[in-house]
Design a protein around this motif. Structure first.
Motif, short mmCIF file in Angstrom:
data_model
loop_
_atom_site.label_atom_id
_atom_site.label_comp_id
_atom_site.label_asym_id
_atom_site.label_seq_id
_atom_site.Cartn_x
_atom_site.Cartn_y
_atom_site.Cartn_z
N ALA A 60 0.77 -1.23 -0.12
CA ALA A 60 0.01 0.04 0.14
C ALA A 60 0.76 1.16 0.01
CB ALA A 60 -1.05 0.02 1.03
N GLU A 119 1.47 8.02 -1.99
CA GLU A 119 1.74 9.29 -2.74
C GLU A 119 0.74 9.33 -3.94
OE1 GLU A 119 6.23 10.32 -1.94
OE2 GLU A 119 5.75 8.17 -1.33
N PHE A 165 -7.03 0.32 4.54
CA PHE A 165 -7.76 0.26 5.67
C PHE A 165 -6.99 0.83 7.05
CE2 PHE A 165 -6.59 -3.95 5.89
CZ PHE A 165 -6.36 -4.34 7.30
N GLN A 190 1.05 -6.61 -3.34
CA GLN A 190 -0.14 -6.87 -2.71
C GLN A 190 -1.18 -5.99 -3.12
OE1 GLN A 190 0.91 -7.70 1.59
NE2 GLN A 190 2.72 -6.94 0.65
N HIS A 211 -2.93 -10.36 -4.46
CA HIS A 211 -4.20 -9.97 -4.06
C HIS A 211 -5.33 -9.64 -4.88
CE1 HIS A 211 -2.21 -9.54 0.33
NE2 HIS A 211 -2.30 -10.75 -0.04
N THR A 252 5.35 -1.79 2.16
CA THR A 252 4.58 -2.89 3.01
C THR A 252 4.90 -3.21 4.33
OG1 THR A 252 3.96 -5.26 2.84
CG2 THR A 252 5.89 -4.71 1.65
N SER A 253 3.90 -3.23 5.12
CA SER A 253 4.35 -3.67 6.59
C SER A 253 4.77 -5.24 6.65
CB SER A 253 3.19 -3.20 7.63
OG SER A 253 2.08 -4.21 7.01
N ASP A 300 10.61 2.31 3.39
CA ASP A 300 9.39 2.53 4.33
C ASP A 300 9.88 3.55 5.53
OD1 ASP A 300 7.20 2.45 6.49
OD2 ASP A 300 6.83 0.46 5.53
N ALA A 309 8.45 6.55 -0.47
CA ALA A 309 9.01 5.89 -1.59
C ALA A 309 9.27 6.92 -2.82
CB ALA A 309 8.06 4.96 -1.93
N1 APR Z 1 6.53 5.31 0.86
C1 APR Z 1 6.74 4.05 1.63
N2 APR Z 1 6.28 3.32 2.44
C2 APR Z 1 4.90 3.90 2.98
C3 APR Z 1 4.68 5.17 2.62
C4 APR Z 1 5.46 5.98 1.49
N3 APR Z 1 5.06 7.14 0.96
N4 APR Z 1 3.45 5.49 3.35
C5 APR Z 1 3.30 4.61 3.93
N5 APR Z 1 3.98 3.70 4.04
C6 APR Z 1 4.52 2.15 4.78
C7 APR Z 1 3.83 2.28 6.06
O1 APR Z 1 4.83 2.75 7.10
C8 APR Z 1 3.45 0.69 6.07
O2 APR Z 1 4.62 0.04 6.84
O3 APR Z 1 3.81 1.34 3.83
C9 APR Z 1 3.41 0.25 4.82
C10 APR Z 1 1.90 -0.03 4.40
O4 APR Z 1 1.55 -1.29 5.27
P1 APR Z 1 0.15 -1.90 5.10
O5 APR Z 1 -0.82 -0.83 5.38
O6 APR Z 1 0.11 -3.28 6.18
O7 APR Z 1 -0.09 -2.34 3.60
P2 APR Z 1 0.32 -3.65 3.10
O8 APR Z 1 1.39 -4.38 3.55
O9 APR Z 1 0.34 -3.46 1.49
O10 APR Z 1 -0.97 -4.58 3.20
C11 APR Z 1 -1.16 -5.94 2.98
O11 APR Z 1 -3.24 -6.11 3.57
O12 APR Z 1 -4.74 -4.12 3.63
C12 APR Z 1 -4.58 -5.57 3.27
O13 APR Z 1 -4.85 -6.95 1.25
C13 APR Z 1 -4.76 -5.66 1.93
O14 APR Z 1 -2.75 -6.18 0.36
C14 APR Z 1 -3.11 -5.46 1.37
C15 APR Z 1 -2.42 -6.19 2.64
#
Ligand code: APR
Length: 243
Positions: A14, A19, A25, A90, A108, A175-176, A199, A215
């Motif tokens: 995500a 940006e 969510f 994802q 996903h 991604t977290s 991140d 990013a």
């Molecule tokens: N640049 C880089 N990283 C960023 C930025 C940015 N501008 N803004 C936020 N982040 C980081 C956050 O710090 C966080 O660690 O992106 C990460 C997003 O993590 P999640 O919200 O957990 O998203 P993701 O890992 O894609 O979630 C996986 O869960 O929401 C469900 O199915 C959905 O595919 C998704 C899955």
């Protein structure tokens, strides 16, 4: 015979689309655009209220149509000038593709595809269409978004795992890595393969080079570095931060 290109695997989530204005969510206290995930992104939600689920994804699709790839998506595509690149995302948006990446695997699912609710092999490109109650596949079943909902299998995972095992470098961006099975991919590459994590809020929980920046801000410099210096010597990555 030409030399085989080194393989960079990008694991994205995500944050790479943040940006570009796309929310998930986890941005807002467990609610996704004011909905509980259980109400819109689970098989139970689909069984209870198909119209709500369809409306929710129709709105997400319209939002994504209006969004543009950001500097991170565009920079990642430039890596293809020198490397074989596989993006394993994802995200359900198409911003990597519109940013120019040619090899994108969606773990996903993809918001611009519909699939039969009875036969998961029946997929349809939506283009500028949305999905409504009564839209049927060729076998007569209601169409649903081609999305892997919480609690469903991730059919692309074994493919993604096999690809990641062939990586010469892994870049984790936005991604977290909290959601399984995607979380296992970060360690699927051989032990000696370097990882770069982009991140702003990354925890230092795996051995990696951490670039704690948005990013879109840092990716163009990282990509320049890799295109010019290659992937063997990452020791000067720290200098990107002071640029
Ligand atoms: N640049 C880089 N990283 C960023 C930025 C940015 N501008 N803004 C936020 N982040 C980081 C956050 O710090 C966080 O660690 O992106 C990460 C997003 O993590 P999640 O919200 O957990 O998203 P993701 O890992 O894609 O979630 C996986 O869960 O929401 C469900 O199915 C959905 O595919 C998704 C899955």
């Amino acid at each position: 015979m030409s030399e085989q290109k080194q393989h960079i695997v990008i694991l994205s989530g995500a944050g790479v689309s943040a940006e570009s204005g796309i929310k998930t969510f986890r941005d807002s206290d467990g609610l996704w655009e004011n909905h509980r995930v259980e109400d819109v992104a689970t098989p139970g939600a689909w069984a209870r209220d198909q119209e709500l689920v369809l409306r929710f994804y129709n709105e997400r699709r319209q939002q994504i149509r209006a969004a543009e790839p950001n500097e991170a998506h565009k920079a990642l595509a430039l890596l293809e000038e020198r490397f074989k690149v596989t993006v394993i995302t994802q995200n359900i948006d198409d911003l990597h593709e519109r940013g120019g990446s040619s090899d994108v695997l969606h773990l996903h699912g993809e918001i611009f595809k519909a699939r039969s609710s009875q036969n998961e092999d029946l997929l349809y490109e939506l283009g500028d269409q949305d999905i409504y109650a009564g839209d049927l596949c060729e076998q007569g079943s209601q169409l649903r978004p081609h999305i892997v909902w919480f609690g469903e299998d991730v059919p692309m995972y074994p493919v993604a795992h096999e690809i990641t095992q062939t990586a010469d470098l892994v870049i984790v961006v936005g991604t977290s890595l909290q959601v399984q099975p995607a979380s296992f991919l970060a360690s699927a590459a051989p032990y000696h393969v370097a990882r770069i994590v982009v991140d702003p809020k990354a925890e230092a929980d795996v051995p990696a080079f951490y670039l704690r920046y948005p990013a879109g801000e840092i990716m163009p410099a990282l990509v320049d570095y890799l295109l010019q210096q290659g992937i063997e010597d990452l020791s000067e990555l720290d200098q990107l931060i002071s640029q």
